[in-house]
Write a protein that holds these residues in place. Structure first.
Motif, mmCIF file in Angstrom:
data_model
loop_
_atom_site.group_PDB
_atom_site.id
_atom_site.type_symbol
_atom_site.label_atom_id
_atom_site.label_comp_id
_atom_site.label_asym_id
_atom_site.label_seq_id
_atom_site.Cartn_x
_atom_site.Cartn_y
_atom_site.Cartn_z
ATOM 1 N N ALA A 95 0.818 -1.205 0.000
ATOM 2 C CA ALA A 95 0.000 0.000 0.000
ATOM 3 C C ALA A 95 0.857 1.264 0.000
ATOM 4 C CB ALA A 95 -0.917 -0.006 1.224
ATOM 5 N N GLY A 96 0.531 2.182 -0.902
ATOM 6 C CA GLY A 96 1.256 3.453 -0.998
ATOM 7 C C GLY A 96 2.407 3.437 -1.978
ATOM 8 N N ASP A 97 2.813 2.239 -2.453
ATOM 9 C CA ASP A 97 3.927 2.145 -3.401
ATOM 10 C C ASP A 97 3.506 2.643 -4.790
ATOM 11 O OD1 ASP A 97 5.739 1.134 -1.619
ATOM 12 O OD2 ASP A 97 5.532 -0.951 -2.241
ATOM 13 N N ARG A 98 4.516 3.124 -5.518
ATOM 14 C CA ARG A 98 4.318 3.481 -6.925
ATOM 15 C C ARG A 98 5.011 2.421 -7.768
ATOM 16 N NH1 ARG A 98 6.987 6.443 -11.014
ATOM 17 N NH2 ARG A 98 5.606 7.779 -12.266
ATOM 18 N N LEU A 99 4.222 1.664 -8.514
ATOM 19 C CA LEU A 99 4.721 0.519 -9.272
ATOM 20 C C LEU A 99 4.819 0.840 -10.754
ATOM 21 C CD1 LEU A 99 5.128 -2.752 -9.406
ATOM 22 C CD2 LEU A 99 2.724 -2.709 -10.128
ATOM 23 N N GLN A 100 5.908 0.365 -11.363
ATOM 24 C CA GLN A 100 6.038 0.470 -12.819
ATOM 25 C C GLN A 100 6.866 -0.711 -13.314
ATOM 26 O OE1 GLN A 100 7.648 4.173 -14.300
ATOM 27 N NE2 GLN A 100 6.814 3.816 -16.351
ATOM 28 N N ILE A 101 6.467 -1.270 -14.462
ATOM 29 C CA ILE A 101 7.224 -2.346 -15.104
ATOM 30 C C ILE A 101 7.754 -1.814 -16.431
ATOM 31 C CG2 ILE A 101 7.192 -4.716 -15.970
ATOM 32 C CD1 ILE A 101 4.767 -5.226 -14.173
ATOM 33 N N ILE A 102 9.074 -1.828 -16.578
ATOM 34 C CA ILE A 102 9.723 -1.353 -17.803
ATOM 35 C C ILE A 102 10.562 -2.498 -18.353
ATOM 36 C CG2 ILE A 102 11.284 0.358 -18.811
ATOM 37 C CD1 ILE A 102 10.639 2.188 -16.438
ATOM 38 N N ASP A 103 10.201 -2.966 -19.554
ATOM 39 C CA ASP A 103 10.928 -4.051 -20.202
ATOM 40 C C ASP A 103 11.090 -5.238 -19.245
ATOM 41 O OD1 ASP A 103 12.266 -5.409 -22.192
ATOM 42 O OD2 ASP A 103 14.214 -4.518 -21.723
ATOM 43 N N LYS A 104 9.983 -5.643 -18.621
ATOM 44 C CA LYS A 104 9.893 -6.801 -17.705
ATOM 45 C C LYS A 104 10.546 -6.556 -16.350
ATOM 46 C CE LYS A 104 11.833 -9.639 -20.573
ATOM 47 N NZ LYS A 104 12.348 -10.866 -21.245
ATOM 48 N N GLU A 105 11.182 -5.418 -16.154
ATOM 49 C CA GLU A 105 11.837 -5.095 -14.885
ATOM 50 C C GLU A 105 10.868 -4.316 -14.002
ATOM 51 O OE1 GLU A 105 15.207 -5.817 -12.671
ATOM 52 O OE2 GLU A 105 15.212 -6.078 -14.844
ATOM 53 N N ILE A 106 10.695 -4.764 -12.758
ATOM 54 C CA ILE A 106 9.767 -4.094 -11.843
ATOM 55 C C ILE A 106 10.494 -3.000 -11.075
ATOM 56 C CG2 ILE A 106 8.265 -4.387 -9.827
ATOM 57 C CD1 ILE A 106 7.775 -7.237 -10.682
ATOM 58 N N PHE A 107 9.910 -1.821 -11.094
ATOM 59 C CA PHE A 107 10.428 -0.690 -10.324
ATOM 60 C C PHE A 107 9.369 -0.274 -9.305
ATOM 61 C CE2 PHE A 107 12.813 -0.675 -14.214
ATOM 62 C CZ PHE A 107 14.089 -0.272 -13.842
ATOM 63 N N VAL A 108 9.778 -0.160 -8.054
ATOM 64 C CA VAL A 108 8.882 0.274 -6.980
ATOM 65 C C VAL A 108 9.473 1.516 -6.348
ATOM 66 C CG1 VAL A 108 7.787 -0.341 -4.804
ATOM 67 C CG2 VAL A 108 8.089 -2.077 -6.577
ATOM 68 N N ASN A 109 8.726 2.601 -6.410
ATOM 69 C CA ASN A 109 9.185 3.898 -5.896
ATOM 70 C C ASN A 109 10.520 4.303 -6.537
ATOM 71 O OD1 ASN A 109 6.923 3.805 -4.179
ATOM 72 N ND2 ASN A 109 8.094 2.747 -2.595
ATOM 73 N N GLY A 110 10.657 3.956 -7.815
ATOM 74 C CA GLY A 110 11.834 4.360 -8.577
ATOM 75 C C GLY A 110 13.015 3.419 -8.506
ATOM 76 N N ALA A 111 12.964 2.407 -7.638
ATOM 77 C CA ALA A 111 14.088 1.474 -7.473
ATOM 78 C C ALA A 111 13.716 0.113 -8.034
ATOM 79 C CB ALA A 111 14.466 1.345 -5.998
ATOM 80 N N ALA A 112 14.671 -0.531 -8.702
ATOM 81 C CA ALA A 112 14.434 -1.848 -9.287
ATOM 82 C C ALA A 112 14.256 -2.882 -8.176
ATOM 83 C CB ALA A 112 15.588 -2.238 -10.202
ATOM 84 N N LEU A 113 13.251 -3.732 -8.328
ATOM 85 C CA LEU A 113 12.981 -4.793 -7.357
ATOM 86 C C LEU A 113 13.846 -6.003 -7.704
ATOM 87 C CD1 LEU A 113 10.896 -5.090 -4.971
ATOM 88 C CD2 LEU A 113 9.515 -6.436 -6.554
ATOM 89 N N SER A 114 14.463 -6.602 -6.707
ATOM 90 C CA SER A 114 15.310 -7.763 -6.957
ATOM 91 C C SER A 114 14.468 -8.918 -7.501
ATOM 92 C CB SER A 114 16.023 -8.193 -5.670
ATOM 93 O OG SER A 114 15.074 -8.521 -4.674
ATOM 94 N N ARG A 115 15.029 -9.636 -8.454
ATOM 95 C CA ARG A 115 14.313 -10.727 -9.093
ATOM 96 C C ARG A 115 14.439 -12.022 -8.294
ATOM 97 N NH1 ARG A 115 15.090 -10.855 -15.655
ATOM 98 N NH2 ARG A 115 14.018 -8.890 -16.146
ATOM 99 N N PRO A 116 13.336 -12.776 -8.159
ATOM 100 C CA PRO A 116 13.442 -14.107 -7.559
ATOM 101 C C PRO A 116 14.378 -14.972 -8.399
ATOM 102 C CG PRO A 116 11.149 -13.415 -7.730
ATOM 103 C CD PRO A 116 11.952 -12.415 -8.489
ATOM 104 N N GLU A 117 15.101 -15.841 -7.738
ATOM 105 C CA GLU A 117 16.129 -16.637 -8.421
ATOM 106 C C GLU A 117 15.563 -17.530 -9.509
ATOM 107 O OE1 GLU A 117 19.531 -19.997 -7.277
ATOM 108 O OE2 GLU A 117 18.260 -19.109 -5.736
ATOM 109 N N ASN A 118 14.387 -18.109 -9.281
ATOM 110 C CA ASN A 118 13.859 -19.126 -10.198
ATOM 111 C C ASN A 118 12.719 -18.631 -11.066
ATOM 112 O OD1 ASN A 118 15.573 -21.292 -9.356
ATOM 113 N ND2 ASN A 118 14.394 -21.393 -7.453
ATOM 114 N N MET A 119 12.578 -17.332 -11.269
ATOM 115 C CA MET A 119 11.476 -16.824 -12.065
ATOM 116 C C MET A 119 11.635 -17.207 -13.532
ATOM 117 S SD MET A 119 12.315 -12.745 -12.160
ATOM 118 C CE MET A 119 10.756 -12.388 -12.957
ATOM 119 N N LYS A 120 10.490 -17.242 -14.247
ATOM 120 C CA LYS A 120 10.472 -17.678 -15.641
ATOM 121 C C LYS A 120 9.928 -16.598 -16.564
ATOM 122 C CE LYS A 120 9.879 -22.684 -15.153
ATOM 123 N NZ LYS A 120 8.994 -23.823 -15.478
#
Length: 371
Positions: free
Chosen positions: A147-172
């Motif tokens: 709640a309160g976060d600003r979410l954006q996905i750019i070229d499959k990369e998730i950014f929350v409040n301007g910072a890239a979110l770390s990717r889970p190791e086993n994502m597909k």
């Protein structure tokens, strides 16, 4: 002086075997129901949306007390059931009495990156029926924004409040794979691909073409095989009609999404065409209001037009780690705070439904922690 000890003691009637059995079963059902409601509940994963973090056939123990146990809203329900009586299409509850649902204090809050079990909000995801909150279908996804976060996905990369979110190791993600010849079952098994992970598209220009859902490790392993000609990302480039929220203001897709602010309790928004497009249905369906209507960019509550609206609860944005094969918040919207069920703790059993009898149990996954 008390002479009662001289009196003959009356013998108690022995409890019949049937009565003893009934009492034992009743106690077991009550105890199991209380544990299931307040502490820990077992779930099985039926879909591949969280692969390879969680696999189809993984049996999870889910903590109810981490985020706070919810009180039930449907007291007239058969114990140890969910929506239906086992093996039938008969509802397992009666909606004659519906109580307000409250959440007891928990030991933590939902955090960004948590894997969470929740009741999926839309009726369309609940066999088209509008069940009480606690009886909606259960999903497991990863919380990517709170709640309160600003979410954006750019070229499959998730950014929350301007910072890239770390990717889970086993994502597909999905890839187009070209091979000189069709892959053998041995190769498919070696790569640990299930039938949901690949589609044989046919032969084109003397190449066997596959659409595959792969982890980065699987991509690297495939690339090392001599008969693989190429591996190409299958990125989404066009707007998707079924994206949330679908409007002229949000022509997004699963790989290019937002920006979008996640509603927070106490957050106020002006009511206009763009905010109604993003938040109107959330307000109407999940804010526990009566007589809500949305027409021509106007929000009306109890017959009164509203210029600004203040949210009554927190919301979350959930996504599957199998990013190109997950029906999640990108497609049906925010998860309200009162829909949160619990936190998966570990896998207590894992069954491979596609394997033969000797290899049915995935021993290496048993009692592994979910992260």
């Amino acid at each position: 002086m008390n002479f009662r000890f001289w009196k003959k003691q009356e013998k108690r009637k022995p409890v019949s075997a049937a009565r003893d059995w009934f009492n034992s079963v009743l106690f077991a059902v009550i105890a199991a129901t209380l544990i299931r409601w307040t502490t820990v509940e077992a779930y099985v994963v039926p879909t591949p949306s969280m692969e390879n973090t969680i696999l189809v056939g993984d049996y999870l123990f889910v903590s109810k007390f981490h985020y706070g146990t919810r009180t039930t809203s449907t007291p007239l329900q058969i114990p140890l059931t969910h929506q239906k009586i086992w093996g039938t299409n008969i509802p397992s509850y009666l909606d004659w009495i519906e109580l307000p649902s409250y959440r007891l204090p928990g030991i933590s809050e939902v955090k960004r990156g948590d894997v969470v079990v929740f009741n999926v909000p839309p009726a369309s995801m609940n066999e088209g029926q509008e069940h009480p909150i606690s009886l909606k279908s259960n999903y497991v996804k990863r919380c990517v924004a709170v709640a309160g976060d600003r979410l954006q996905i750019i070229d499959k990369e998730i950014f929350v409040n301007g910072a890239a979110l770390s990717r889970p190791e086993n994502m597909k993600f999905r890839y187009m794979v070209a091979a000189k010849d069709e892959m053998t079952s041995r190769t498919i098994s070696r790569l640990e691909l299930s039938k949901d992970d690949y589609i044989f598209m046919g032969r084109f220009d003397n190449q066997a073409m596959y659409s595959m859902l792969l982890t980065q490790k699987q991509v690297e392993e495939l690339s090392s095989l001599p008969f693989i000609s190429s591996i190409t990302n299958q990125d989404k480039t066009n707007p998707e009609d079924d994206i949330f929220p679908s409007s002229d203001y949000t022509r997004w897709n699963g790989d290019a999404y937002g920006p979008l602010v996640i509603p927070q309790k106490g957050m106020s928004i002006p009511i206009n065409d763009s905010t109604i497009a993003c938040y109107g249905e959330t307000i109407r369906l999940y804010e526990h209001l009566e007589n809500v209507s949305i027409t021509n960019g106007k929000l009306t509550i109890d017959g009164k037009a509203i210029d600004t609206y203040t949210f009554r609860q927190d919301y979350y944005f959930m996504m599957g780690d199998n990013r190109h094969n997950s029906l999640d918040s990108r497609y049906w919207g925010f998860v309200p705070g009162d829909h949160i069920v619990g936190k998966p703790l570990f896998i207590w059993l894992s069954l491979d439904y596609e394997a033969d009898l000797l290899h049915k149990i995935r021993w290496d996954r048993m009692f592994t922690k979910i992260e």
